[in-house]
Design a protein around this motif. Structure first.
Motif, PDB file in Angstrom:
ATOM      1  N   ASP A   1      -9.824  -2.313  12.120  1.00 58.17           N
ATOM      2  CA  ASP A   1      -8.960  -1.540  12.870  1.00 58.17           C
ATOM      3  C   ASP A   1      -7.973  -0.676  11.774  1.00 58.17           C
ATOM      4  N   TRP A   2      -7.884  -1.762  10.397  1.00 57.48           N
ATOM      5  CA  TRP A   2      -7.344  -1.423   9.656  1.00 57.48           C
ATOM      6  C   TRP A   2      -8.431  -0.088   8.855  1.00 57.48           C
TER       7      TRP A   2
ATOM      8  N   ILE B   1      -9.297  -6.380   9.836  1.00 56.26           N
ATOM      9  CA  ILE B   1     -10.090  -5.021   8.958  1.00 56.26           C
ATOM     10  C   ILE B   1     -10.763  -4.561   9.809  1.00 56.26           C
TER      11      ILE B   1
ATOM     12  N   GLU C   1      -6.872   0.731   0.093  1.00 59.26           N
ATOM     13  CA  GLU C   1      -7.331   2.220   0.681  1.00 59.26           C
ATOM     14  C   GLU C   1      -8.045   2.851   0.238  1.00 59.26           C
TER      15      GLU C   1
ATOM     16  N   GLY D   1      -8.296   4.566   8.574  1.00 60.51           N
ATOM     17  CA  GLY D   1      -8.269   4.653   7.395  1.00 60.51           C
ATOM     18  C   GLY D   1      -9.304   5.673   7.348  1.00 60.51           C
TER      19      GLY D   1
ATOM     20  N   TYR E   1       0.523  -1.323   0.161  1.00 65.07           N
ATOM     21  CA  TYR E   1       0.455  -0.053   0.079  1.00 65.07           C
ATOM     22  C   TYR E   1       0.814   1.078   0.063  1.00 65.07           C
TER      23      TYR E   1
ATOM     24  N   GLN F   1      -2.263  -8.237   6.703  1.00 65.90           N
ATOM     25  CA  GLN F   1      -0.164  -7.687   6.611  1.00 65.90           C
ATOM     26  C   GLN F   1      -0.382  -7.241   5.751  1.00 65.90           C
ATOM     27  N   PHE F   2       0.328  -6.315   5.631  1.00 69.65           N
ATOM     28  CA  PHE F   2      -0.043  -4.829   4.582  1.00 69.65           C
ATOM     29  C   PHE F   2       2.106  -4.909   4.483  1.00 69.65           C
TER      30      PHE F   2
ATOM     31  N   ILE G   1       1.197   2.376  10.477  1.00 70.84           N
ATOM     32  CA  ILE G   1       0.189   1.370   9.447  1.00 70.84           C
ATOM     33  C   ILE G   1      -0.583   2.952   9.634  1.00 70.84           C
ATOM     34  N   ARG G   2      -1.399   3.716  10.502  1.00 65.47           N
ATOM     35  CA  ARG G   2      -1.906   4.947  10.177  1.00 65.47           C
ATOM     36  C   ARG G   2      -0.853   5.968   9.477  1.00 65.47           C
TER      37      ARG G   2
ATOM     38  N   ILE H   1      -3.012  -6.327  10.779  1.00 63.82           N
ATOM     39  CA  ILE H   1      -3.645  -5.604  11.721  1.00 63.82           C
ATOM     40  C   ILE H   1      -5.089  -6.089  11.074  1.00 63.82           C
TER      41      ILE H   1
ATOM     42  N   LEU I   1      -1.139   5.122   5.859  1.00 60.01           N
ATOM     43  CA  LEU I   1      -2.238   5.493   5.256  1.00 60.01           C
ATOM     44  C   LEU I   1      -2.385   7.289   5.332  1.00 60.01           C
TER      45      LEU I   1
END
Length: 304
Positions: A216-217, A214, A156, A221, A147, A180-181, A268-269, A212, A272
């Motif tokens: 929480d992801w 789904i 995303e 986002g 991503y 997993q990203f 990840i935050r 993470i 994103l």
């Protein structure tokens, strides 16, 4: 200054790699058909991968980064067209691991068919095999979901669209499925680490150290857009791939070998937030899917 050839160079992963190595001061060549704008600072080799002819014969590259080979034949054609082969990095896929193996998947496990990825995974397996037969010093990367800015897949971006329209998010089951990203910048850092240090290890899983959910992801986002999410749970009887960006398949990669080279990956935050900043100005380049149409047609009345 290294001479680096990148296959592609105009879309997401290949474009990000091209810009990354230009930024490092390398002499970057991109191989594509010139159907899209080229990154700044690169040298274009305009050719079709299936009709290379003499296009690559004049230049010996210090490293080849092969982003867009999907089959053994595409590997063979490129290798045959190169005057010499020094370092070679192939972006493969984690779809090469059978879903029946114990997880987290490690680089030493056997590869084979995976019913979720079908021919995509088996074609990449064949490509890996041909590459190792002819270029045993090559590096193979097997990423999780990639991503970040330039991502033209509707992942995303789908969450961002729901957030900016202030829509409730239709959540697969209870949202506990793990994903997993890996941020594109971390992938670029790993490629640089490999061609700079030339480690003995040849195959690398690529992903964040932790998964993470789904739920929480999606929440992260929405937060990137500045919105608060509400959820509508969708029962398992519905085909998840019709209304969500990922299949109902949880898998995890062991990334210890990657971590030894690049250390920690981007949170990840933060990643994103970068993706949302890019998407606001580049929405038109994303290949959107009709998830919202399916939700309106098949889910909204039935579930609500």
């Amino acid at each position: 200054m290294r001479k680096i050839l990148i296959t592609g160079g105009t879309v997401f992963v290949s474009r990000s790699l091209a810009e990354y190595f230009v930024g490092k001061g390398d002499d970057v060549y991109v191989l594509n058909r010139n159907n899209h704008p080229q990154p700044e600072g690169v040298t274009l080799i305009e050719a079709d991968r299936y009709q290379l002819g003499e296009a690559l014969k004049k230049t010996e590259f210090d490293a080849v980064i092969d982003v867009n080979a999907y089959t053994a034949e595409e590997i063979r054609l490129l290798l045959d067209a190169l005057p010499a082969i020094n370092d070679y990095v192939f972006i493969s896929t984690s779809a090469v691991y059978p879903e029946t193996l114990p997880q987290p998947f490690t680089e030493t496990q056997v590869v084979g068919p995976n019913r979720y990825w079908t021919s995509y995974g088996t074609n990449k397996i064949a490509a890996e095999q041909v590459l190792f037969e002819r270029v045993p010093q090559a590096y193979i990367l097997r990423p999780a979901y990639i991503y970040g800015p330039y991502n033209n897949a509707y992942r995303e971006a789908f969450v961002f669209d729901c957030a900016k329209e202030k829509r409730p998010f239709y959540l697969p089951s209870d949202g506990s499925q793990g994903l997993q990203f890996i941020h594109i910048e971390d992938l670029c850092r790993l490629v640089e680490g490999l061609i700079s240090t030339k480690p003995e290890q040849k195959i690398y899983n690529v992903g964040n150290e932790t998964m993470i959910s789904i739920k929480d992801w999606v929440t992260a986002g929405y937060e990137a857009v500045g919105e608060e999410v509400s959820f509508v749970q969708v029962p398992d009887t519905q085909n998840q791939s019709q209304y969500f960006s990922f299949p109902n398949y949880q898998y995890e990669l062991d990334v210890a070998q990657q971590t030894a080279i690049i250390g920690k990956t981007k949170e990840i935050r933060e990643g994103l937030t970068e993706s949302w900043k890019w998407y606001r100005e580049n929405e038109e380049v994303v290949n959107k899917r009709d998830y919202l149409a399916y939700i309106e047609r098949e889910l909204s009345k039935e579930i609500n």
